[in-house]
Design a protein around this motif. Structure first.
Motif, short mmCIF file in Angstrom:
data_model
loop_
_atom_site.label_atom_id
_atom_site.label_comp_id
_atom_site.label_asym_id
_atom_site.label_seq_id
_atom_site.Cartn_x
_atom_site.Cartn_y
_atom_site.Cartn_z
N LYS A 118 -8.44 6.57 57.15
CA LYS A 118 -7.87 6.33 55.51
C LYS A 118 -6.60 7.69 55.34
N THR A 165 -7.78 8.78 49.34
CA THR A 165 -8.67 7.35 49.69
C THR A 165 -9.29 8.22 50.92
N ARG A 166 -9.10 9.25 51.93
CA ARG A 166 -9.72 9.79 52.72
C ARG A 166 -10.85 10.80 52.25
N HIS A 201 -14.64 0.49 50.32
CA HIS A 201 -15.85 1.57 50.48
C HIS A 201 -16.99 1.92 50.60
#
Length: 115
Positions: A12, A16-17, A72
Motif C-alpha cells: 500500500k 493508504t498504508r 481494507h
C-alpha cells in the motif's frame, strides 16, 4: 507493527498504508473499527507513520468512505478470522489509551437500593 502486519501493508502507498495500519492496530486492540480520524491521537498517528516510513500528514488523505476502506476492513477481518486478538480465548484485555474512554450514558440500576 508485527512482522506479519508489515507484510500486509507493504503493497500500500503512503496515506493508504498509514490508514490501513492504524485501522489494523485499532481493530486488534479494541475489537472494532474506528469511527474516524478523531479516534487516533496525534502521537499515535506520528508513531505508526514513523514505522510505516510515511508522513503523519498523509493520514488526512485516507478515505473514510467508499471501496478502499471497505476493502481494507474486509482484509483485516479475514486476517483476524473475524475475531480480533483482544477477544480470543486467553487474550489479555488491553486498556484504552489515556483520554480515550467509551462514553455511554449512565443507566439506572434495575435493582432498587435497599432500604
Amino acid at each position: 507493527m508485527l512482522d506479519d502486519e508489515r507484510e500486509l501493508v507493504a503493497g500500500k502507498r503512503s496515506g493508504t498504508r498509514l490508514g490501513f495500519a492504524l485501522q489494523l492496530k485499532y481493530y486488534t486492540r479494541y475489537g472494532r473499527f474506528p469511527r474516524g480520524r478523531a479516534d487516533f491521537p496525534g502521537e499515535v498517528v506520528e508513531f505508526v507513520a514513523r514505522q510505516m516510513k510515511v508522513l503523519a500528514a498523509d493520514f488526512a488523505s485516507y478515505p473514510w468512505s467508499g471501496s478502499t476502506i471497505e476493502y481494507h476492513r474486509a482484509q483485516i477481518r479475514e486476517r483476524e478470522g473475524g475475531v480480533p486478538r483482544s477477544r480470543r480465548p486467553g487474550a489479555r484485555r488491553l486498556r484504552r489509551p489515556h483520554g480515550h474512554r467509551r462514553h455511554s450514558p449512565s443507566l439506572p440500576s434495575p435493582h432498587p437500593a435497599p432500604g
